[in-house]
Design a protein around this motif. Sequence first.
Motif, PDB file in Angstrom:
ATOM      1  N   LYS A 322       2.980  16.757   2.907  1.00 55.91           N
ATOM      2  CA  LYS A 322       3.129  15.649   4.618  1.00 55.91           C
ATOM      3  C   LYS A 322       3.449  14.309   3.617  1.00 55.91           C
ATOM      4  O   LYS A 322       3.861  13.573   4.237  1.00 55.91           O
ATOM      5  N   ARG A 323       2.805  14.057   2.884  1.00 50.48           N
ATOM      6  CA  ARG A 323       3.131  12.962   2.086  1.00 50.48           C
ATOM      7  C   ARG A 323       4.212  12.055   1.200  1.00 50.48           C
ATOM      8  O   ARG A 323       5.262  11.477   2.425  1.00 50.48           O
ATOM      9  N   THR A 324       5.011  13.573   1.304  1.00 49.94           N
ATOM     10  CA  THR A 324       6.588  13.383   0.735  1.00 49.94           C
ATOM     11  C   THR A 324       7.306  13.319   1.894  1.00 49.94           C
ATOM     12  O   THR A 324       8.072  12.494   2.146  1.00 49.94           O
ATOM     13  N   GLY A 325       6.724  14.155   3.526  1.00 50.31           N
ATOM     14  CA  GLY A 325       7.174  14.291   4.102  1.00 50.31           C
ATOM     15  C   GLY A 325       7.686  12.908   4.959  1.00 50.31           C
ATOM     16  O   GLY A 325       9.101  11.959   6.013  1.00 50.31           O
ATOM     17  N   LEU A 326       6.009  11.671   4.774  1.00 48.12           N
ATOM     18  CA  LEU A 326       5.952  10.515   5.774  1.00 48.12           C
ATOM     19  C   LEU A 326       6.213   9.469   5.083  1.00 48.12           C
ATOM     20  O   LEU A 326       6.910   8.699   5.286  1.00 48.12           O
ATOM     21  N   ALA A 327       6.924   9.489   3.264  1.00 48.12           N
ATOM     22  CA  ALA A 327       7.835   8.549   3.005  1.00 48.12           C
ATOM     23  C   ALA A 327       9.302   9.110   3.225  1.00 48.12           C
ATOM     24  O   ALA A 327      10.000   7.902   2.709  1.00 48.12           O
ATOM     25  N   VAL A 328       9.571  10.062   3.247  1.00 44.80           N
ATOM     26  CA  VAL A 328      11.050  10.582   3.465  1.00 44.80           C
ATOM     27  C   VAL A 328      11.240   9.314   5.030  1.00 44.80           C
ATOM     28  O   VAL A 328      12.598   8.864   5.142  1.00 44.80           O
ATOM     29  N   VAL A 329      10.494   9.736   5.770  1.00 50.00           N
ATOM     30  CA  VAL A 329      10.510   8.963   7.633  1.00 50.00           C
ATOM     31  C   VAL A 329      10.555   7.662   7.856  1.00 50.00           C
ATOM     32  O   VAL A 329      11.345   7.057   7.919  1.00 50.00           O
ATOM     33  N   LEU A 330       9.825   7.080   6.610  1.00 51.92           N
ATOM     34  CA  LEU A 330       9.853   5.637   6.375  1.00 51.92           C
ATOM     35  C   LEU A 330      10.912   4.969   6.103  1.00 51.92           C
ATOM     36  O   LEU A 330      11.360   4.092   6.654  1.00 51.92           O
ATOM     37  N   SER A 331      11.659   5.908   4.961  1.00 58.75           N
ATOM     38  CA  SER A 331      12.853   5.207   4.331  1.00 58.75           C
ATOM     39  C   SER A 331      13.378   4.932   5.519  1.00 58.75           C
ATOM     40  O   SER A 331      14.431   4.352   4.717  1.00 58.75           O
ATOM     41  N   LEU A 449       7.181  -1.343   7.762  1.00 58.49           N
ATOM     42  CA  LEU A 449       7.666   0.166   7.609  1.00 58.49           C
ATOM     43  C   LEU A 449       7.747  -0.274   5.587  1.00 58.49           C
ATOM     44  O   LEU A 449       7.204   1.287   5.280  1.00 58.49           O
ATOM     45  N   VAL A 450       8.123  -1.273   5.154  1.00 52.24           N
ATOM     46  CA  VAL A 450       7.833  -1.639   3.838  1.00 52.24           C
ATOM     47  C   VAL A 450       6.960  -1.283   3.173  1.00 52.24           C
ATOM     48  O   VAL A 450       5.982  -0.606   2.462  1.00 52.24           O
ATOM     49  N   LEU A 451       5.587  -1.418   4.270  1.00 53.80           N
ATOM     50  CA  LEU A 451       4.242  -1.619   3.611  1.00 53.80           C
ATOM     51  C   LEU A 451       3.582  -0.014   4.121  1.00 53.80           C
ATOM     52  O   LEU A 451       2.525  -0.582   2.913  1.00 53.80           O
ATOM     53  N   ALA A 452       4.403   0.106   5.462  1.00 56.74           N
ATOM     54  CA  ALA A 452       3.510   1.298   5.638  1.00 56.74           C
ATOM     55  C   ALA A 452       4.344   2.675   4.095  1.00 56.74           C
ATOM     56  O   ALA A 452       3.150   3.494   4.036  1.00 56.74           O
ATOM     57  N   LEU A 453       5.014   2.304   3.686  1.00 59.98           N
ATOM     58  CA  LEU A 453       6.020   3.055   3.236  1.00 59.98           C
ATOM     59  C   LEU A 453       4.868   2.673   1.252  1.00 59.98           C
ATOM     60  O   LEU A 453       4.283   4.623   0.670  1.00 59.98           O
ATOM     61  N   ILE A 454       4.330   1.512   1.276  1.00 58.82           N
ATOM     62  CA  ILE A 454       3.247   1.842   0.318  1.00 58.82           C
ATOM     63  C   ILE A 454       1.849   2.171   0.287  1.00 58.82           C
ATOM     64  O   ILE A 454       1.868   2.701  -1.578  1.00 58.82           O
ATOM     65  N   ALA A 455       1.613   2.414   1.285  1.00 61.66           N
ATOM     66  CA  ALA A 455       0.594   3.181   1.919  1.00 61.66           C
ATOM     67  C   ALA A 455       0.626   4.598   1.280  1.00 61.66           C
ATOM     68  O   ALA A 455      -0.242   5.463   0.719  1.00 61.66           O
ATOM     69  N   ILE A 456       1.128   4.943   2.225  1.00 61.70           N
ATOM     70  CA  ILE A 456       1.834   6.194   1.883  1.00 61.70           C
ATOM     71  C   ILE A 456       1.725   7.462   0.578  1.00 61.70           C
ATOM     72  O   ILE A 456       1.508   7.989   0.294  1.00 61.70           O
ATOM     73  N   LEU A 457       1.722   6.033  -0.479  1.00 63.27           N
ATOM     74  CA  LEU A 457       2.598   7.283  -1.575  1.00 63.27           C
ATOM     75  C   LEU A 457       1.285   7.140  -2.435  1.00 63.27           C
ATOM     76  O   LEU A 457       0.716   7.709  -3.276  1.00 63.27           O
ATOM     77  N   ARG A 458      -0.022   6.449  -2.039  1.00 60.01           N
ATOM     78  CA  ARG A 458      -1.371   6.550  -2.389  1.00 60.01           C
ATOM     79  C   ARG A 458      -1.927   7.450  -1.389  1.00 60.01           C
ATOM     80  O   ARG A 458      -3.195   7.878  -2.175  1.00 60.01           O
TER      81      ARG A 458
END
Length: 480
Positions: A322-331, A449-458
Amino acid sequence: MNASTLHMAQLAPTATERLPLRQKIGFGLGSILDMWGHWLYASLAFQVFNIFLGVAPGLISTVQAIKIVIDAGSDALFGWLSDNARTKYGRRRPFILVGGVLAGVGLPLMFAVGRGWTDMQYFWFMLVSMIIYVPVMSCFNMPWVSLGAEMTPDYHERTSVMAVRNAIQKGPELAMFFAAQFTTLSWFHDANGKPDILRGAQVYTSILGAIMVAVSIAIFLLVRERYYEKLVSRTQTHIPLADTLWRTLRCGPFRTVLTMSLAYSIGTAMVGALGYYATVYYVCKGDIVLATKWNTAMGLAGMAFGFAGIPFFTWIARRWGKRTGLAVVLSLAICAFIGDWWLYDPDMPALQLLACGFVAFTGAGFWTLYAATIGDVVDYDESQTGQRREGSFSACQSWISKVGIALGVGASGWILQFTGFDATKEGAQAPEAIFWIRILLSGIPVIGLVLALIAILRFPLTEARMLEIRNKLEATRGKV
């Protein structure tokens, strides 16, 4: 069998963990009430109160902001109440039934206003009606959201539950897009041939309210509470109200997904009204009837792209987590909002379909995977505290995310006023206003969205980590 195959076999849901489609559909039907009860009013408020009745947009967005703040508090209350309820029908289903029926009855009353009132009279009506309606929706929504995190203990089956929910959600989403066009149908034209938008909104919300009542009854009959029947009703003690917020926020993985959701919600909510105004006053040059037709077409495009997004991002989550999936979504969402600058084009109005479609494609993936992570967070918390607190987590995430949305929605009307938009003008707006509507529509969401992407990678709860947590829980309290 090699190590990778063995690992996948361990994570695959067993026959008892796979939910019957009937229960997945029953849970998914709740998205109808969630969408219409929370967002239909917001989508029609500017159409009815600003464009038709002439109320200042800042007053409308202020009411929306206050509404969401109240919503957040009432969510905490009903999340806590449903966590501690003990009835023969479960701890969630009675609230779902009562709250859903009342929400359907109350929806059309939100537009029961007179004509020729002053701005402040409309403001006070909107505010008081919100104060009454908000707790009713919380009574339904918090138990329903909480139920989604406890329907299955399986990592991937949770994603499947949310995928079915979001697929069903495309229907009520389409109804929301069609709402603006419905209010301008010829049935509701006045003696001068102009659309009576207020009357159209009153009729439309009456129809949808009746559907909400019927759906509430169906949910109550179709869903079951797995953890309540096998664990909570026999062993769990009373949960203090304070735990709904403070102890829940001490959960590290939960704070990470909250940060992601907050950034996503604020960034997209701040421009929630600008897309409609870009269609009406830039693409359609102020022709509201034509614009509402395009709005409906954009809804259809959004539904189609959203349907495509659900299996696409579900597949990514099953393959890489799911973490990778969310990173792709946000990108991809960042790319979609940047593209809005070119996709709202008066010379090629059909490109709007892609603008709406790309946002819906990524939005479907985001809400599917985000919702599926909440069950994982609850498992992690149970491994630390020994309690199942789905209601507390659902209420807390609702409280935080809705405060974020309140900030975004509260700013949206003032952002519109900042652009120089003038509702007293018929037809085209000033070029400067159009420029600012377009640049802000693309630019503001990208920051969030950039801030959300930084968060989910953690986010630390990977697929392998969740397998460890599940094995630990089942060794301690058995399987559910």
